[in-house]
Design an enzyme around this catalytic site. Sequence first.
Site, PDB file in Angstrom:
ATOM      1  N   THR A   1       1.374  -0.918  -0.031  1.00  0.00           N
ATOM      2  CA  THR A   1       0.123  -0.177  -0.252  1.00  0.00           C
ATOM      3  C   THR A   1       0.663   1.086  -0.451  1.00  0.00           C
ATOM      4  O   THR A   1       0.279   2.344  -0.313  1.00  0.00           O
ATOM      5  CB  THR A   1      -0.426   0.216   0.987  1.00  0.00           C
ATOM      6  OG1 THR A   1      -0.311  -0.458   2.610  1.00  0.00           O
ATOM      7  CG2 THR A   1      -2.241  -0.622   0.873  1.00  0.00           C
ATOM      8  N   SER A   2       1.923   0.742   0.144  1.00  0.00           N
ATOM      9  CA  SER A   2       3.031   2.343  -0.141  1.00  0.00           C
ATOM     10  C   SER A   2       4.126   1.601  -0.804  1.00  0.00           C
ATOM     11  O   SER A   2       4.790   0.928  -0.243  1.00  0.00           O
ATOM     12  CB  SER A   2       3.076   3.510   1.094  1.00  0.00           C
ATOM     13  OG  SER A   2       3.917   4.057   1.385  1.00  0.00           O
ATOM     14  N   SER A   3       5.100   2.575  -1.531  1.00  0.00           N
ATOM     15  CA  SER A   3       6.484   2.304  -2.021  1.00  0.00           C
ATOM     16  C   SER A   3       7.246   3.282  -2.327  1.00  0.00           C
ATOM     17  O   SER A   3       6.568   4.507  -2.561  1.00  0.00           O
ATOM     18  CB  SER A   3       5.898   1.207  -2.845  1.00  0.00           C
ATOM     19  OG  SER A   3       5.417   1.380  -4.483  1.00  0.00           O
TER      20      SER A   3
END
Length: 396
Positions: free
Chosen positions: A106-108
């Site tokens: 969900t985040s990168s």
Amino acid sequence: MPPDDLNTRAANLRQQLARQLAAGGSLRSTEWRAAVEDVPRHEFLRAFYAENLDPGATAWTPISAELVGVGEWLSIAYSDQTLVTQFDGRPLDWSGPKPVSNANPTSSSTLPSLVVSMLEDLDVHDDMTVLELGTGTGYSTALLCHRLGDKNVTSVETDRDVADRARIALASCGYYPRLLTNDGQHGHAGPAPYDRTIATYGVRSVPSAWVEQTRPGGLIVTTLRGWMRSLGLVRLTVDGEGRAEGPFIAAEPHFMIARQQAAPTSMGMIPAPEEGKTRETRFGRELLSMPDSGFLAQIIMPNARHFTMQDDSGTDRTYILDAENESFAVLTDQGDGAWTVRQGGPCALWDDLEEAISLWHAADSPAPTGFGVTVTPGDQRVWLGSPDGPSWALPK
């Protein structure tokens, strides 16, 4: 590794990354090359997960200087790959990190070649203002600050924990843009209108706020995607009357979809064997997964998803289920290249896709870059060839 040695090693890796991105064609200007060579990506990736690419593996491996050594950590941080910093919307526990599987990133920090290619496509000039949606780790925000100056960069992140980490990393590198924690779909009206708007996540349709907050003649660069797949990167020119229009400029950038637009958990009810009407079809389930026809399938069936499973007789059937209106299509392989489709519900999903495929073939089967998008206050459509060509509505 002593700090001076670490900094020297990191600087060399940035030079190497810049050469790689330039050779690949994503890095095309001296200004953005200077940003890539100067901004320390490792400061935004103190700890992260890298995808395990071994055959059959579906796990992410934890990476930090403490876990793998400074040299290996730096090498991966400056590789052209997406590095994950959050799964399933929850902060990561680094007290005893282990490989992760069966989780949703969900985040990168997105692979640098895609990041800089989008920044090049944004076509910024000195002193322009930019609204960035999706701060993430803050690396792309830092590149924008390097190019345009802190005061010209506004970035919005929906996740408070992610935003806080980005703020700390940016400050450690000497960058202090305007950072907001909010739903990026609303943009940020404060210093609007912006010269440029860029989103580092996918949306099912272009939020009206982005159009309203971009100046006439300004550009919006974003990824359109759906619940089955990414459509592509679009660059839209805003006209100041609530309208924006432009082409797809790249196919299938793999950005995560906006959390507020994620697919519902339930795919819907599997239709009973007697539901719907059955007919022969000249196409099989490969139509859903091949690059160009899959692009069309996502446009034609924006609220659908598909899966294949065996029925009680051992026959493979591919189910396409529309989560919004309970329409369905069931594809069955009859052998020797023959297929049947069974459809039901208010929309004949497969009929609509076959019609679109026929129009696409009649236009010499262009790649996704042969399509474009028109956004108006009441409607958004993907068109084939030109705004006057065949078109299909995006979900509202």
